[in-house]
Every structure is written in structure tokens, then in C-alpha cells.
Design a protein around this motif. Structure first.
Motif, PDB file in Angstrom:
ATOM      1  N   UNK A  61     -36.965 -18.924  -8.887  1.00 57.09           N
ATOM      2  CA  UNK A  61     -36.816 -17.865  -9.891  1.00 57.09           C
ATOM      3  C   UNK A  61     -35.746 -16.875  -9.433  1.00 57.09           C
ATOM      4  N   UNK A  62     -35.246 -16.111 -10.369  1.00 57.84           N
ATOM      5  CA  UNK A  62     -34.268 -15.061 -10.080  1.00 57.84           C
ATOM      6  C   UNK A  62     -34.562 -13.885 -10.987  1.00 57.84           C
ATOM      7  N   UNK A  63     -34.658 -12.692 -10.400  1.00 57.11           N
ATOM      8  CA  UNK A  63     -34.867 -11.456 -11.151  1.00 57.11           C
ATOM      9  C   UNK A  63     -33.523 -10.904 -11.603  1.00 57.11           C
ATOM     10  N   UNK A  64     -33.481 -10.392 -12.829  1.00 58.74           N
ATOM     11  CA  UNK A  64     -32.251  -9.830 -13.381  1.00 58.74           C
ATOM     12  C   UNK A  64     -32.507  -8.444 -13.947  1.00 58.74           C
ATOM     13  N   UNK A  65     -31.545  -7.578 -13.787  1.00 56.81           N
ATOM     14  CA  UNK A  65     -31.562  -6.246 -14.380  1.00 56.81           C
ATOM     15  C   UNK A  65     -30.441  -6.213 -15.409  1.00 56.81           C
ATOM     16  N   UNK A  66     -30.778  -5.930 -16.658  1.00 56.78           N
ATOM     17  CA  UNK A  66     -29.787  -5.941 -17.738  1.00 56.78           C
ATOM     18  C   UNK A  66     -29.478  -4.533 -18.219  1.00 56.78           C
ATOM     19  N   UNK A  67     -29.564  -3.573 -17.349  1.00 53.32           N
ATOM     20  CA  UNK A  67     -29.364  -2.186 -17.725  1.00 53.32           C
ATOM     21  C   UNK A  67     -30.586  -1.391 -17.330  1.00 53.32           C
ATOM     22  N   UNK A 137     -29.549 -20.358  -9.092  1.00 51.61           N
ATOM     23  CA  UNK A 137     -29.842 -21.044 -10.346  1.00 51.61           C
ATOM     24  C   UNK A 137     -30.528 -22.375 -10.123  1.00 51.61           C
ATOM     25  N   UNK A 138     -30.047 -23.383 -10.802  1.00 52.30           N
ATOM     26  CA  UNK A 138     -30.625 -24.719 -10.702  1.00 52.30           C
ATOM     27  C   UNK A 138     -30.571 -25.246  -9.268  1.00 52.30           C
ATOM     28  N   UNK A 139     -29.538 -24.857  -8.516  1.00 49.61           N
ATOM     29  CA  UNK A 139     -29.403 -25.312  -7.126  1.00 49.61           C
ATOM     30  C   UNK A 139     -30.382 -24.606  -6.192  1.00 49.61           C
TER      31      UNK A 139
END
Length: 164
Positions: A61-67, A137-139
Motif C-alpha cells: 500500500x501507499x499513503x497519499x496526501x492530495x492537499x 506501486x505494483x513493484x
């Protein structure tokens, strides 16, 4: 996840279908902390639980901040059945968190929003390239392997079935 940079051109070696689950929240009213803070705190608990029990099927998984008001998690799963099983398991973190969110959401009058999308990507319908990147990501979910001769272009990798 390791921050070790894999030098060169890499791709993800994933056989069969790949399940990608995107989930996020949006704070619609910052002052309604009681509405959005429990939602914000629920995801790390679920991710810790999933990391502690690989049999649930979360691969990476990867956490993202979009603002300042939007947060998301990209998740890669072994299969859709394991994702759905975890989501409905009465003894796991998700189901009680979802029930609590629904109760609070009715009272919060739109103070916080939640969304998710699930994609089952068949073999031969995906492509991935990473150049001088850590596993990402997928890797991060599947083995990262060097791009082979004859798979140098995206179109070649996309039609290859398996990513390598």
C-alpha cells in the motif's frame, strides 16, 4: 517499504489478475473534527492489522496526501475475494469502523466524505516501468525485475501478459 533505489529500468513481474483498491477521505468542514478525526484514525489501524496478518491478502500500500483536506491509500491485493472477505469480516477492523462512520456521517451532515474504487486488472492489460526508483506501486506488491530485451517499450510490455 524499503527506500533502497533499484538502479536502471525495472518493471513489476505480476502473473494473472492484479487487484487495485483506492480509498480516501475528504474533510469538507475542518471545524467538524469529531466527524473526520475518527475516519482519519481508522485507516492506520486497518493497515497495521493487514500488515500483521498477510493471509488477509494485502500485498502493498501507499499513503497519499492530495492537499490539506484529501487523503488516499493505494492498495494492491492478492485477489478480489480476499479484499471483499476482509471488508465484511466481523472480527476485523474494517467492519466496525465502517459501521461507526455511517452512524457519524448521518449526524455530521456532510462534514467528511469517503470514497473507494476497486479495479481487477487482467493480465495483459497493465504496464509498469520504474527508473532508478525504490520498490513503488505494483513493484512494491510484486517482484521488481529488470526490463528485458524486447520489452523496452510500453506497448511491448502491455501486450506481454505478465509485466516483465
Amino acid at each position: 517499504m524499503s527506500d533502497v533505489v533499484l538502479r536502471g529500468r525495472m518493471t513489476a513481474e505480476a502473473d494473472g489478475d492484479v487487484v487495485v483498491f483506492l480509498i480516501g477521505m475528504r474533510i469538507n468542514r475542518f471545524r467538524a473534527v469529531r466527524a473526520w478525526l475518527p475516519v482519519f484514525r481508522a485507516m492506520p489501524r486497518m493497515l497495521r492489522e493487514l500488515a500483521a496478518e498477510p493471509a488477509h491478502g494485502l500485498l502493498a500500500h501507499r499513503l497519499l496526501l492530495s492537499g490539506p483536506r484529501e487523503f488516499a491509500v493505494i492498495q494492491y491485493w492478492e485477489c478480489a475475494d480476499k479484499l471483499l472477505s476482509y471488508a465484511s469480516a466481523g472480527d476485523a477492523e474494517h467492519r466496525p469502523a465502517w459501521a461507526a462512520f455511517n452512524r457519524r456521517a448521518r449526524a455530521a451532515d456532510g462534514a467528511v466524505g469517503v470514497w473507494h474504487e476497486t479495479y481487477v486488472v487482467p493480465a495483459g492489460s497493465r504496464e509498469a516501468i520504474y527508473i532508478d526508483m525504490p520498490r513503488y506501486g505494483l513493484a512494491a506488491a510484486y517482484p521488481a525485475v529488470p526490463v528485458r530485451s524486447g520489452r523496452d517499450r510500453a506497448a511491448q510490455r502491455l501486450g506481454a501478459g505478465a509485466e516483465a
